[in-house]
Write an enzyme that holds these catalytic residues in place. Sequence first.
Site, PDB file in Angstrom:
ATOM      1  N   PRO A   2       1.564   7.222  22.046  1.00 51.28           N
ATOM      2  CA  PRO A   2       0.389   7.977  21.619  1.00 51.28           C
ATOM      3  C   PRO A   2      -0.833   7.095  21.376  1.00 51.28           C
ATOM      4  O   PRO A   2      -0.812   6.214  20.517  1.00 51.28           O
ATOM      5  CB  PRO A   2       0.831   8.639  20.314  1.00 51.28           C
ATOM      6  N   GLU A   3      -1.841   7.287  22.172  1.00 54.20           N
ATOM      7  CA  GLU A   3      -3.154   6.696  21.901  1.00 54.20           C
ATOM      8  C   GLU A   3      -4.091   7.870  21.623  1.00 54.20           C
ATOM      9  O   GLU A   3      -3.629   8.989  21.450  1.00 54.20           O
ATOM     10  CB  GLU A   3      -3.618   5.835  23.083  1.00 54.20           C
ATOM     11  N   HIS A  95      16.876  12.263  15.603  1.00 54.63           N
ATOM     12  CA  HIS A  95      15.695  11.578  15.073  1.00 54.63           C
ATOM     13  C   HIS A  95      14.733  12.514  14.346  1.00 54.63           C
ATOM     14  O   HIS A  95      13.550  12.219  14.226  1.00 54.63           O
ATOM     15  CB  HIS A  95      14.937  10.822  16.171  1.00 54.63           C
ATOM     16  N   ARG A 115      11.635   5.772  17.164  1.00 52.87           N
ATOM     17  CA  ARG A 115      11.538   4.347  16.801  1.00 52.87           C
ATOM     18  C   ARG A 115      11.039   4.109  15.380  1.00 52.87           C
ATOM     19  O   ARG A 115      10.887   2.964  14.960  1.00 52.87           O
ATOM     20  CB  ARG A 115      10.628   3.631  17.803  1.00 52.87           C
ATOM     21  N   ARG A 157     -17.181 -11.679  17.594  1.00 51.85           N
ATOM     22  CA  ARG A 157     -15.748 -11.965  17.606  1.00 51.85           C
ATOM     23  C   ARG A 157     -15.445 -13.166  18.506  1.00 51.85           C
ATOM     24  O   ARG A 157     -15.857 -13.195  19.656  1.00 51.85           O
ATOM     25  CB  ARG A 157     -14.960 -10.743  18.114  1.00 51.85           C
TER      26      ARG A 157
END
Length: 284
Positions: A2-3, A95, A115, A157
């Site tokens: 999932p993004e 799960h 997970r 950065r």
Amino acid sequence: MPELPEVETVRRGLEAVAVGRTITSVEVFGPRTVRRHAGGPADFVARLRGRRVEAAARRGKYLWLSLDDGAALLAHLGMSGQFLAVAAGTPDPPHLRARFRFAGAGPELRFVDQRTFGGLALAEAGEGVPAAVAHIALDPLDPAFDRGAVFDRLRRRRTGIKRALLDQSLVSGVGNIYADEALWRARLHYARGADTLRRAEAERLFDAVDDVFAAALRAGGTSFDSLYVAVNGESGWFERSLEVYGREGEPCSRCGASIRREPFMNRSSYRCPRCQRTPRDPRW
DNA sequence: TCCGGCACCTGTACGC
DNA sequence: TGCGTACAGGTGCCGG
């Protein structure tokens, strides 16, 4: 995985399924899913009972349900988290981590996470976003996203452009898949120094992120396996449109060169060796 | 303060 | 067949 487009697809599903309904009971299976909730599972369950869901919101990859007492049910899908709306009595899947039941007719909501990198917590609502999400930067789909301001921060950065893109406190919503896709579209190497980026190149990159997010959103997200599905259980179809991610050895659709997979941040980066040439000096 | 490395976690693929 | 290992990767913590 999932993004932003996947999380937005899930948010829309939650909006349709949960908003306007009152929670009657919550079950949490194991403490790990609510590890970010300071009060633990019992407190989590007790505070949600009787709360009405007012809205479904998102910033980057975090999403939350605003509740009628001013709190927010905060969720992160991690690698494999799923919200599924199913009829009560449907057999529990493997799960299953949490279950939410609501007053009246309609499906129950389940949080399933193989997970266990995902998580749920109750958070105090802050100015627009819960305080726990305040460190997450605006995402490119947010109307207030300011390209000029992000470019200024990028230039300060001293790291590679992909590492910067994945930093959710700089730009949110971008993960490994869409970072590679956007860099391919913008013809930039992942190791290119963020502080060497020219404004025009940054614009190209922002455009590429916008394009890849918009296309993925139209397709309902990217699915490689059963780990990402929408709230209705359907898979997205954007995988068919990926240009480099997961395509090691296949020809670049632009130039025909063979796509490479290279180790990056304990994972992989995919790029076209011709369209995205290695900077001779990474600092450029 | 910024940056990079790593733990967390489980199912799948693959080599021996 | 069965075992061991590599891999997938978002987030937060920790050390330099």
